[in-house]
Design an enzyme around this catalytic site. Structure first.
Site, mmCIF file in Angstrom:
data_model
loop_
_atom_site.group_PDB
_atom_site.id
_atom_site.type_symbol
_atom_site.label_atom_id
_atom_site.label_comp_id
_atom_site.label_asym_id
_atom_site.label_seq_id
_atom_site.Cartn_x
_atom_site.Cartn_y
_atom_site.Cartn_z
ATOM 1 N N ASP A 130 0.932 -1.309 0.144
ATOM 2 C CA ASP A 130 0.144 0.016 -0.126
ATOM 3 C C ASP A 130 0.844 1.269 0.052
ATOM 4 O O ASP A 130 0.176 2.363 -0.276
ATOM 5 C CB ASP A 130 -0.894 -0.079 1.030
ATOM 6 N N GLU A 131 2.163 1.336 0.314
ATOM 7 C CA GLU A 131 3.058 2.231 0.376
ATOM 8 C C GLU A 131 3.184 3.187 -0.897
ATOM 9 O O GLU A 131 3.634 4.189 -0.819
ATOM 10 C CB GLU A 131 4.412 1.887 0.977
ATOM 11 N N TYR A 154 12.074 2.800 -1.269
ATOM 12 C CA TYR A 154 11.332 1.455 -1.271
ATOM 13 C C TYR A 154 10.188 1.510 -2.268
ATOM 14 O O TYR A 154 9.800 0.746 -3.045
ATOM 15 C CB TYR A 154 11.203 0.921 -0.089
ATOM 16 N N LYS A 158 8.798 -0.084 -5.720
ATOM 17 C CA LYS A 158 7.551 -1.202 -5.738
ATOM 18 C C LYS A 158 6.442 -0.652 -6.680
ATOM 19 O O LYS A 158 6.175 -1.181 -7.548
ATOM 20 C CB LYS A 158 6.944 -1.234 -4.298
HETATM 21 P P1 NAD Z 1 11.533 -9.870 3.258
HETATM 22 O O1 NAD Z 1 12.544 -8.872 3.102
HETATM 23 O O2 NAD Z 1 11.294 -10.568 4.519
HETATM 24 O O3 NAD Z 1 11.805 -11.158 2.306
HETATM 25 C C1 NAD Z 1 12.402 -10.663 0.937
HETATM 26 C C2 NAD Z 1 13.017 -12.109 0.407
HETATM 27 O O4 NAD Z 1 13.364 -11.760 -0.834
HETATM 28 C C3 NAD Z 1 14.212 -12.590 0.964
HETATM 29 O O5 NAD Z 1 14.006 -14.105 1.183
HETATM 30 C C4 NAD Z 1 15.172 -12.208 0.108
HETATM 31 O O6 NAD Z 1 16.565 -13.145 0.145
HETATM 32 C C5 NAD Z 1 14.555 -12.424 -1.296
HETATM 33 N N1 NAD Z 1 15.205 -11.664 -2.316
HETATM 34 C C6 NAD Z 1 15.832 -10.082 -2.061
HETATM 35 N N2 NAD Z 1 16.129 -9.760 -3.205
HETATM 36 C C7 NAD Z 1 16.319 -10.889 -4.320
HETATM 37 C C8 NAD Z 1 16.546 -11.173 -5.394
HETATM 38 N N3 NAD Z 1 17.238 -10.131 -6.391
HETATM 39 N N4 NAD Z 1 16.291 -12.463 -6.023
HETATM 40 C C9 NAD Z 1 15.660 -13.272 -5.494
HETATM 41 N N5 NAD Z 1 15.419 -13.109 -4.090
HETATM 42 C C10 NAD Z 1 15.590 -12.034 -3.499
HETATM 43 O O7 NAD Z 1 10.124 -9.307 2.621
HETATM 44 P P2 NAD Z 1 8.565 -9.734 2.947
HETATM 45 O O8 NAD Z 1 8.210 -8.697 4.285
HETATM 46 O O9 NAD Z 1 8.504 -11.127 3.048
HETATM 47 O O10 NAD Z 1 7.928 -8.887 1.741
HETATM 48 C C11 NAD Z 1 7.763 -9.764 0.677
HETATM 49 C C12 NAD Z 1 6.882 -9.142 -0.443
HETATM 50 O O11 NAD Z 1 5.801 -8.398 -0.016
HETATM 51 C C13 NAD Z 1 7.562 -7.982 -0.776
HETATM 52 O O12 NAD Z 1 7.535 -7.884 -2.291
HETATM 53 C C14 NAD Z 1 7.254 -6.726 -0.120
HETATM 54 O O13 NAD Z 1 7.543 -5.509 -0.845
HETATM 55 C C15 NAD Z 1 5.794 -7.085 -0.089
HETATM 56 N N6 NAD Z 1 5.005 -6.557 1.115
HETATM 57 C C16 NAD Z 1 5.487 -6.561 2.353
HETATM 58 C C17 NAD Z 1 4.612 -6.107 3.632
HETATM 59 C C18 NAD Z 1 5.269 -6.265 4.892
HETATM 60 O O14 NAD Z 1 4.429 -5.713 5.899
HETATM 61 N N7 NAD Z 1 6.357 -7.089 5.151
HETATM 62 C C19 NAD Z 1 3.444 -5.571 3.317
HETATM 63 C C20 NAD Z 1 3.031 -5.382 1.939
HETATM 64 C C21 NAD Z 1 3.705 -5.979 0.863
HETATM 65 P P1 TYD Z 2 8.531 -0.671 9.634
HETATM 66 O O1 TYD Z 2 8.067 -1.911 10.426
HETATM 67 O O2 TYD Z 2 9.529 -0.428 9.119
HETATM 68 O O3 TYD Z 2 7.253 -0.599 8.265
HETATM 69 P P2 TYD Z 2 6.995 0.407 7.207
HETATM 70 O O4 TYD Z 2 8.071 1.503 7.345
HETATM 71 O O5 TYD Z 2 7.011 -0.517 5.974
HETATM 72 O O6 TYD Z 2 5.510 0.848 7.488
HETATM 73 O O7 TYD Z 2 7.827 0.362 10.484
HETATM 74 C C1 TYD Z 2 6.455 0.709 11.006
HETATM 75 C C2 TYD Z 2 6.177 1.950 11.492
HETATM 76 O O8 TYD Z 2 6.934 2.018 12.491
HETATM 77 C C3 TYD Z 2 6.791 3.283 10.715
HETATM 78 O O9 TYD Z 2 5.660 4.306 10.872
HETATM 79 C C4 TYD Z 2 8.037 3.421 11.320
HETATM 80 C C5 TYD Z 2 7.905 3.263 12.630
HETATM 81 N N1 TYD Z 2 9.126 2.743 13.424
HETATM 82 C C6 TYD Z 2 9.587 3.053 14.460
HETATM 83 O O10 TYD Z 2 9.095 4.088 15.162
HETATM 84 N N2 TYD Z 2 10.779 2.707 15.111
HETATM 85 C C7 TYD Z 2 11.325 1.564 14.605
HETATM 86 O O11 TYD Z 2 12.401 1.193 15.430
HETATM 87 C C8 TYD Z 2 11.010 1.134 13.219
HETATM 88 C C9 TYD Z 2 11.697 -0.104 12.670
HETATM 89 C C10 TYD Z 2 9.877 1.595 12.806
#
Ligand code: NAD
Ligand code: TYD
Length: 353
Positions: A130-131, A154, A158
């Site tokens: 959603d970012e 980031y 995306k």
């Molecule tokens: P993460 O950082 O935990 O995992 C990313 C994975 O991708 C890792 O296993 C890493 O080794 C692999 N990777 C990185 N670069 C690579 C490359 N060049 N080739 C192959 N593999 C590679 O991320 P996550 O939190 O699991 O997020 C997964 C997806 O979901 C991402 O696309 C992220 O943008 C999206 N997303 C995450 C969140 C969240 O809250 N974490 C929310 C919405 C969307």
């Molecule tokens: P984060 O988990 O990095 O996710 P995103 O930036 O993708 O939303 O951060 C979630 C929220 O928490 C964001 O508003 C930033 C804040 N934050 C802190 O206040 N302290 C921290 O140490 C981190 C990692 C995030």
């Protein structure tokens, strides 16, 4: 059916692999992951002996790595989780985000297009955030039609990858879908992200860094609910469509941190409140104020809605991290420590880690 799951060793990807292997016996998974600092095969230890699961180390931005996997296996669909995913790291070093998120997605699309040919059944599902929509004020929520307005390297990378996926769909008639999801939490999340980071800091009795005044709002979704949404969209979503996925669970960061202090203190039977560890630090540059998702499209068209409420999800998450201290300690090694001290040197003057 054989799915190519990229980034399957990360947080959401590994949860999704566990989910899909469990609920769909007709599915075989190829997990294609570069194993960056965020990739962790321990997340998938229990699947090592499963004949429906294969791991291949590779980089989505390297055409040869991607070609090799498509050459070796007949792939019926791709779900692209692979990404550089942490906003703070994208501020310290944006180019790796451009490389993996934009060039990597483009490379994957290009190879998939070649191998999928004109087979309209073969779907490319791109996992996004959603970012890409930027920041909301006090009211309103993101719809699928909300214009993109990313703030961080980031989210901009995306956004670029989402545009490429749509463009490949329109230009080359590829079967593509995109899901834009809100903040996830749950097991296997790398402890640089807010919730696992705060749990670890409380356990270690160290300062908890809260950016700015802690007033920023995120819409939290338990990762298992996200996995169920991805399954619905991959199998039932309409070609060329985007679906927003969110938890209907908006929380201020400071409220989350307070809740985590109370949950961990209770679980560890501590007498003194860990809230005293909260330290307000310099804000993140370009920090988006608020995110909130309008879930009505996926609910109406595909019948998905979040099942795990926030309080229940947070209790489960705290329990998981407390029971899996070794999982956390094993990944808090060289790279993580370097990042953490660079990130917080200025912010936490008295940090002892
Ligand atoms: P993460 O950082 O935990 O995992 C990313 C994975 O991708 C890792 O296993 C890493 O080794 C692999 N990777 C990185 N670069 C690579 C490359 N060049 N080739 C192959 N593999 C590679 O991320 P996550 O939190 O699991 O997020 C997964 C997806 O979901 C991402 O696309 C992220 O943008 C999206 N997303 C995450 C969140 C969240 O809250 N974490 C929310 C919405 C969307
Ligand atoms: P984060 O988990 O990095 O996710 P995103 O930036 O993708 O939303 O951060 C979630 C929220 O928490 C964001 O508003 C930033 C804040 N934050 C802190 O206040 N302290 C921290 O140490 C981190 C990692 C995030």
């Amino acid at each position: 059916m054989r799915l190519l799951i990229t980034g399957g060793a990360g947080f959401i990807g590994s949860n999704f692999i566990h989910h899909i292997i469990k609920v769909r016996e007709d599915i075989e998974v190829i997990n294609f992951d570069k194993l960056t600092y965020a990739g962790n095969l321990n997340n998938l230890e229990s699947l090592k002996v499963n004949t429906r699961y294969t791991f291949i180390k590779g980089d989505i931005a390297e055409p040869k790595d991607v070609e090799d996997v498509f050459n070796k296996y007949e792939i019926d669909g791709v779900i692209n989780f692979a990404a550089e995913s942490h906003v703070d790291r994208s501020i310290l070093g944006p180019l790796e985000f451009v490389r993996t998120n934009i060039m990597g997605t483009a490379t994957l699309l290009d190879v998939a297009r070649k191998y999928f040919g004109d087979d309209a059944e073969k779907r490319f599902h791109h996992i996004s955030t959603d970012e890409v929509f930027g920041a909301l004020g006090d009211s309103g929520s993101f719809k699928e039609s909300t214009p993109y307005d990313p703030s961080s390297p980031y989210s901009a990378s995306k956004a670029g990858s989402d545009h490429l996926v749509r463009a490949y769909g329109r230009t080359f008639d590829m079967n593509v879908v995109i899901t834009n999801c809100s903040n996830n939490y749950g097991p296997y999340q790398f402890p640089e992200k807010l919730i696992p980071l705060v749990i670890k800091r409380i356990v270690d009795e160290k300062e908890i860094p809260v950016y700015g005044k802690g007033e920023n709002v995120r819409d939290w979704l338990y990762v298992e609910d996200h996995c169920k949404a991805i399954e619905k969209v991959f199998f039932k979503g309409k070609n060329g469509q985007t679906y927003n996925v969110g938890g209907n669970s908006e929380k201020k960061n400071i409220d989350i941190v307070n809740l985590l202090c109370d949950l961990v203190d209770k679980r560890l039977s501590r007498d003194i409140s860990s809230r005293k560890l909260i330290t307000f630090v310099k804000d993140r540059p370009g920090h988006d104020f608020r995110y909130a998702i309008d879930n009505s499209k996926i609910k109406k068209e595909l019948g998905w809605e979040p099942e795990v409420n926030f309080d229940e999800g947070m209790k489960k998450t705290v329990e998981w991290y407390l029971e899996n201290g070794k999982w956390v300690d094993d990944i808090i090694s060289g790279d993580y420590r370097k990042f953490f001290s660079k990130q917080y040197k200025e912010r936490l003057k008295s940090d002892r880690s």
